[in-house]
Write a protein that holds these residues in place. Structure first.
Motif, mmCIF file in Angstrom:
data_model
loop_
_atom_site.group_PDB
_atom_site.id
_atom_site.type_symbol
_atom_site.label_atom_id
_atom_site.label_comp_id
_atom_site.label_asym_id
_atom_site.label_seq_id
_atom_site.Cartn_x
_atom_site.Cartn_y
_atom_site.Cartn_z
ATOM 1 N N TRP C 17 -7.315 -22.192 13.010
ATOM 2 C CA TRP C 17 -6.633 -20.915 13.155
ATOM 3 C C TRP C 17 -7.314 -19.833 12.309
ATOM 4 N N TRP C 24 -11.514 -13.037 15.516
ATOM 5 C CA TRP C 24 -10.736 -11.963 16.154
ATOM 6 C C TRP C 24 -10.913 -10.651 15.399
ATOM 7 N N THR C 28 -12.333 -7.239 17.174
ATOM 8 C CA THR C 28 -11.609 -5.996 17.367
ATOM 9 C C THR C 28 -12.002 -4.959 16.327
ATOM 10 N N GLU C 35 -2.529 -4.931 17.006
ATOM 11 C CA GLU C 35 -3.655 -5.812 17.306
ATOM 12 C C GLU C 35 -3.594 -7.058 16.443
ATOM 13 N N VAL C 38 -0.918 -9.422 17.950
ATOM 14 C CA VAL C 38 -1.447 -10.079 19.152
ATOM 15 C C VAL C 38 -2.467 -11.139 18.758
ATOM 16 N N GLY C 39 -3.327 -10.811 17.779
ATOM 17 C CA GLY C 39 -4.353 -11.755 17.337
ATOM 18 C C GLY C 39 -3.739 -13.012 16.755
ATOM 19 N N PHE C 41 -0.809 -14.364 17.343
ATOM 20 C CA PHE C 41 -0.197 -15.221 18.372
ATOM 21 C C PHE C 41 -1.257 -15.868 19.252
ATOM 22 N N THR C 42 -2.257 -15.084 19.689
ATOM 23 C CA THR C 42 -3.265 -15.652 20.590
ATOM 24 C C THR C 42 -4.043 -16.767 19.919
ATOM 25 N N THR C 43 -4.493 -16.515 18.663
ATOM 26 C CA THR C 43 -5.307 -17.537 18.009
ATOM 27 C C THR C 43 -4.480 -18.780 17.714
ATOM 28 N N LEU C 45 -2.004 -19.906 19.563
ATOM 29 C CA LEU C 45 -1.880 -20.601 20.846
ATOM 30 C C LEU C 45 -3.157 -21.369 21.174
ATOM 31 N N ILE C 46 -4.312 -20.691 20.987
ATOM 32 C CA ILE C 46 -5.585 -21.343 21.309
ATOM 33 C C ILE C 46 -5.794 -22.547 20.408
#
Lengths: 120, 88, 170
Positions: C17, C24, C28, C35, C38-39, C41-43, C45-46
């Protein structure tokens, strides 16, 4: 400060473009696939890295993305050349060998794989 | 012309020569492997060229284009290599 | 046993993570709160889905000694890269094309897959060598100017300086 960065960045860009050119020249001049890979991979890796870093120095806002690109080139180029070299050997393109005894150590592996293929 | 403009012209000159040489190998190369090596080199030269163009035109978005182009070129070379190896 | 492995899995997840979050931020290159959210949560999840694939090393990689060795390795590697480029440039420019190519092999003491991958990539970018295949512990190297076909001597010539540092990192 700005001027110093400009001069250093310009030198980096110049070195980078010359090495990119040398890589392409090596691809034309070398005699077989493996030597072409050697020239192509090494020279273009340092060339691309140096040119992108030079642009990052000229334009300090872009430096993060420039570093990402440099790291990406540094990782991806050797991996793709390694995959290509192994693929070419497994297709049976044997390298040109220089003078000396027992120069091709990978041949035994290739022969063993071929034998197993014939058996199965 | 300023110092940086001289540098840009010289760099583009060398890169165009590099593109011509690798395009020669790409068209002539006796085996598929030679063509793929030339393609790999062309990709790297084009990525560097796009970054330099981004500086010349002062467009930050071209750097993103270069990044995506580099990723796609890398995946393309890997796929071609796997195909030549007979693993696909 | 159960307990330690789950602790290890959580540590690998956090490491993954952290790495993705740094990536990330570099992509960005902004610190706006939207931002960042969003970063995060996205990272997260990945890394939930990919931690199994990318468990390269445990949490001890963040200790100061290992970070020092990683930076030292980068410098050694950069020096070798520059040297190899001048070597290639010399060979390409000289009219007689001074090459004596061949394939040599040697054994390595590294055990983990990631260490072997890093060593193979480093070998590809150092003077005159290109790694062709790795089978268990044996490296097969295409050498543009073969000096010796003896595995031990080839090892000292090509890989020893890298392996010494990699053994300390992994």
């Amino acid at each position: 400060m700005r001027e110093v960065l400009e001069i250093i960045g310009g030198i980096f860009i110049l070195i980078g473009s010359i090495f990119l050119f040398l890589g392409a020249l090596g691809i034309v001049r070398m005699p077989d696939v493996y030597n072409r890979l050697q020239a192509g991979t090494k020279a273009t890796t340092l060339g691309g890295m140096s040119l992108i870093l030079g642009v990052g120095l000229l334009e300090p806002d872009w430096i993060f993305k420039a570093i990402i690109l440099v790291l990406f080139i540094g990782f991806s180029n050797p991996i793709s050349s390694h995959a290509l070299a192994r693929a070419m050997y497994k297709r049976g393109r044997f390298p040109i060998l220089g003078k000396g005894e027992n120069m091709d150590a990978y041949r035994e592996v290739y022969d063993k794989n071929k034998e197993e293929e014939v058996k199965s | 012309m300023t110092y940086i403009e001289y540098i840009e012209y010289i760099a583009f000159f060398f890169m165009i020569l590099g593109i011509v040489f690798s395009a020669y190998r790409f068209l002539k190369g006796p085996t598929a492997g030679d063509r793929t090596v030339a393609l790999d080199t062309l990709t790297t030269i084009m990525v560097a060229g796009l970054v330099l163009l981004a500086y010349v035109f002062q467009r930050f978005i071209y750097v993103d284009v270069a990044l995506v182009y580099g990723v796609l070129g890398f995946i393309g070379v890997i796929v071609i290599a796997r195909y030549l190896e007979g693993a696909l | 046993m159960e307990n330690t492995s789950s602790v290890n899995r959580v540590a690998a997840f956090i490491l993954n993570w952290l790495f993705l979050m740094i990536l990330w931020l570099a992509f960005t290159s902004s610190l706006a709160i939207q931002e960042l959210l969003v970063g995060v949560f996205t990272t997260a999840l990945i890394s939930i889905f990919t931690t199994k694939l990318f468990s390269c090393c445990d949490i001890s990689i963040l200790s100061p000694v290992k970070i020092f060795y990683i930076i030292y390795y980068l410098f050694v590697f950069l020096f070798a890269l520059i040297k190899s480029n001048f070597d290639v440039a010399r060979r390409v420019i000289s009219p007689s094309l001074p090459i004596n190519p061949g394939i040599v092999k040697f054994e390595t003491k590294l055990t983990t897959e990631y260490a072997k991958m890093v060593l193979a990539n480093s070998i590809t970018l150092t003077p005159g060598t290109l790694s062709i295949d790795i089978i268990d512990n044996t490296f097969y190297i295409h050498w543009i100017d073969v000096q010796t076909t003896n595995p031990e001597e080839a090892f000292t010539e090509i890989a020893e300086s890298f392996e010494k540092i990699l053994l300390k990192i992994f």
